[in-house]
Write an enzyme that holds these catalytic residues in place. Structure first.
Site, mmCIF file in Angstrom:
data_model
loop_
_atom_site.group_PDB
_atom_site.id
_atom_site.type_symbol
_atom_site.label_atom_id
_atom_site.label_comp_id
_atom_site.label_asym_id
_atom_site.label_seq_id
_atom_site.Cartn_x
_atom_site.Cartn_y
_atom_site.Cartn_z
ATOM 1 N N ASP A 330 0.798 -1.217 0.000
ATOM 2 C CA ASP A 330 0.000 0.000 0.000
ATOM 3 C C ASP A 330 0.834 1.272 0.000
ATOM 4 O O ASP A 330 0.396 2.295 -0.526
ATOM 5 C CB ASP A 330 -0.958 -0.003 1.193
ATOM 6 C CG ASP A 330 -2.066 -1.040 1.030
ATOM 7 O OD1 ASP A 330 -2.361 -1.406 -0.121
ATOM 8 O OD2 ASP A 330 -2.629 -1.491 2.045
ATOM 9 N N TYR A 414 -9.763 -0.964 2.847
ATOM 10 C CA TYR A 414 -9.192 -0.976 4.196
ATOM 11 C C TYR A 414 -8.863 0.426 4.696
ATOM 12 O O TYR A 414 -8.562 1.325 3.909
ATOM 13 C CB TYR A 414 -7.903 -1.798 4.228
ATOM 14 C CG TYR A 414 -8.068 -3.187 4.794
ATOM 15 C CD1 TYR A 414 -8.475 -3.388 6.106
ATOM 16 C CD2 TYR A 414 -7.807 -4.312 4.012
ATOM 17 C CE1 TYR A 414 -8.621 -4.664 6.624
ATOM 18 C CE2 TYR A 414 -7.949 -5.602 4.520
ATOM 19 C CZ TYR A 414 -8.358 -5.759 5.835
ATOM 20 O OH TYR A 414 -8.497 -7.019 6.350
#
EC number: 1.4.3.-
Length: 695
Positions: A330, A414
């Site tokens: 990420d 998320y």
């Protein structure tokens, strides 16, 4: 990759600039100037897609003398202000990285990178890929086969393609499709992860088109089937207006009537120095790492040169195509800074709050303001220390207070809540809270698989890992540090130890760069020490010890691309000798990476690291065996890494914290009624809770 360093003189007109501190985040003007200088190297009509324009931090050999002079109030040496830029010539595979010297108004280096090196994603590109996938005629034809009700909204989640070594040289996205509740079309916040579809387009980022449509397996094996109409499950919403909210919750107010105990000093346009309870440090912010702490000191003593989350990897455990490539990086694939929330929009921080804002670059090379991306606040942390003299009945008790430097990022489904937390006993904690929505995929009725959990009818949440790497650049009373570990071993039964109860603690010095592991059977504890600085009471080397939680390291096979790419995910600790530019445990470019360019490769140099300038990489994480309680939104999963002083002080450094008493804390009995100025959370007409002040 070419390593030629070519200097380019700028044809741009001089831009008057106020000298900035060498580690202050870049400004809007510096972003524009950097993009302008890069454009000046090419013909006028060349189109660019800028991936990153960020501060190029000075070499440590130059910055350390600068910081030392700053603290001693000496004459500050000159350091040129530079930026790091990586960019594509738009709609090509020509990817470049460059160093721009803003002080001299010239491009110092400009290198085209080689094959299998790809830049990160950005919001403009992600939105473009979503549009390409949903407007493709082949994708529309597959969606039409599903027979969805008229007006149903189909959603595309573009994922970095990952790597498996099969036709993945070009930069691509793997899109996973969902739909919003077809029975509630106006609800744009409908939880589309409750409606996954088995259609997965692959988008080429050079030709900007769908090159393949993968059908996802929905059974217990690798078999796929054509799209077809099927039963639509009920919705599963998480927004408050879809819940029957509790009515027995009373307000909990964080009130600091005299304000906060921390001090923030603005330095230049973007710099922030924070001082609190003998701590002082600088806060930076950039596209990839988000928050960065520099020059961390306690009572004027040097502790850490630089602290930041270096990398994170989320590998999934479904072995079937196309899910086998799901392994998000990420930070490297998108950026913690680029995905940061505006914290002022919600009740993310409580108390007397200071917000830090930043500026990042768009794909066009223009400034993009990022407001309130970091919040600074204090919080109560329970009892710090206490002792009651049972002979006299007198209790001495101090409550612990923490300073929290917090940022929150949203990565599609998320959320990660990330915080540096300082306490009054000289301890530093890095905390991650994982929340948001688990990534979902369709599964046939009546099918169960051992690599995931059914969280909703027809919805599978696959097991996965969250593996983080915290980069610690120590400066414990200086930059000549070593890494050691203590172990506890039982003493053999002997005349000296006749009852077999004795045990000893041994210390082992790590001689060369390596990957190392915690051993809980021997209570193995790692410490960063400065052998040349000794405790005045016991003569031991001063240091900080590492408290890291147990976690299952990378599960994927060592020969897998998951394992090769996540170079940090196979050991609890890595220690390397410092080299400029080695900031990211998984390598500088993680998008469809192949491995070999991160911390494992650096550790394999086997360089001597005793009493040297070292970097310690702390890995921690969680094995997310999904459960139904994680849906439709998961409660926070909390993991922490702590850095604690060991023989650094001559006594408990929190002894001088004022005692906790009623006059200071003003607690009340549950039955006591009172009124005072408050910060309230009120439920509006639509059930939405928001913060408001009532003075």
């Amino acid at each position: 990759m070419s390593t030629d360093q070519v200097s380019y003189a700028s044809m741009a007109a001089p831009v008057k600039q106020t000298p900035a501190h060498p580690i202050c985040p870049i400004t809007a003007a510096e972003i524009r100037q950097s993009a302008h200088l890069i454009r000046s190297l090419y013909p006028a009509k060349t189109d660019f897609s800028f991936k990153v324009i960020t501060l190029e931090e000075p070499d440590k050999a130059h910055l350390v003398p600068y910081l030392d002079a700053e603290h001693s109030r000496g004459r500050l040496p000159h350091i040129d202000r530079k930026t790091f830029v990586c960019y594509y010539l738009r709609n090509t595979d020509k990817f470049h990285e460059a160093t721009v010297n803003l002080s001299q108004r010239r491009v110092e280096s400009n290198v085209r990178l080689g094959p299998n090196v790809h830049g990160p994603g950005d919001w403009e590109e992600i939105l473009q890929v979503e549009k390409i996938a949903l407007e493709d005629e082949g994708v529309r034809a597959e969606i039409a086969k599903l027979g969805l009700p008229k007006g149903t909204a189909v959603i595309s989640d573009p994922w970095i393609y990952g790597s498996d070594g099969i036709n993945d040289d070009r930069r691509m996205y793997q899109c996973f499709l969902y739909m919003r509740d077809p029975n509630d079309p106006p609800n744009v916040d409908s939880n589309h992860y409750a409606f996954p579809l088995a259609i997965s387009p692959v988008v080429d980022c050079v030709d900007l088109k769908v090159i393949r449509i993968d059908m996802c397996p929905t059974g217990a094996d690798h078999a796929t089937k054509e799209a077809q109409a099927s039963w639509i499950p009920p919705p599963n919403e998480y927004t408050p207006e879809h819940q029957k909210l509790r009515t027995d919750l009373k307000p909990l107010n964080v009130v600091q009537p005299e304000g906060a105990s921390f001090k923030v000093t603005k330095v230049g346009e973007t710099g922030e120095i924070i001082e609190w309870q003998k701590w002082s440090f600088r806060v930076g912010f950039n596209q990839r790492e988000g928050m960065v702490l520099y020059d961390v000191r306690y009572a004027g003593r040097s502790l850490f040169y630089r602290l930041a989350l270096s990398d994170m990897n989320i590998p999934y455990g479904d072995p079937r195509a196309p899910f086998h490539k799901k392994a998000a990086f990420d930070l490297g694939d998108a950026g913690a800074g680029a995905m940061a929330n505006n914290l002022k929009l919600g009740c993310d921080c409580l108390g007397s709050i200071h917000y830090l804002s930043a500026v990042l670059a768009t794909a066009e090379g223009e400034p993009m303001p990022m407001e309130n991306v970091v919040c600074v606040h204090e919080q109560d942390a329970g009892i710090g220390w206490k002792h009651t003299n049972y002979r006299t009945g007198r209790a001495a008790v101090v409550r612990s207070r923490e300073l929290v430097i917090q940022s929150i990022i949203t990565v599609a489904n998320y959320e990660y809540i990330m915080a540096f937390m300082f306490n009054q006993a000289g301890e530093l904690t890095y905390e991650v809270r994982a929340t948001g929505i688990v990534s979902t995929q369709p599964i046939d009725e009546g099918v169960e698989v051992p690599w995931g959990t059914i969280v909703h009818p027809g919805v599978l949440a696959v097991h996965h890992q969250h593996i983080f790497s915290l980069r610690v650049d120590p400066a414990i009373d200086g930059h000549a540090n070593r890494l050691v570990y203590d172990e506890i071993h039982p003493m053999p039964v002997s005349d000296f130890n006749p009852h077999g109860v004795g045990y000893t603690v041994s210390e082992t010095t790590v001689q060369e760069s390596a990957g190392l592991d915690i051993n809980y059977d021997t209570a193995r504890t790692f410490k960063i020490l400065n052998e040349s600085s000794r405790n005045p009471v016991n003569g031991k080397a001063v240091g900080y010890k590492i408290h890291a939680p147990a976690f299952q390291k990378m599960v994927a096979d060592p020969d897998s691309f998951h394992h090769k790419r996540a170079e940090f995910a196979d050991h609890n600790i890595y220690v390397t000798k410092y080299h400029d530019g080695e900031l990211y445990a998984g390598g500088k470019y993680t998008n469809q990476s192949r491995g070999g360019a991160g911390v494992r490769a650096w550790a394999n140099r086997k360089e001597p690291i005793v009493d040297a300038d070292i970097v310690v990489w702390l890995q921690f994480g969680l094995q997310h065996v999904t459960r139904i309680e994680d849906f439709p939104v998961m409660p926070c999963e909390i993991i922490k890494v702590q850095l604690k002083p060991v023989n650094f002080f001559d006594k408990n450094p929190a002894l001088d914290v004022p005692p906790s008493n009623q006059e200071f804390n003003r607690s009340t009995l549950v039955t006591e009624q009172h009124k005072q100025p408050t910060v309230e959370g009120r439920v509006g007409e639509e059930g939405v809770v928001c913060c408001s002040s009532k003075l």
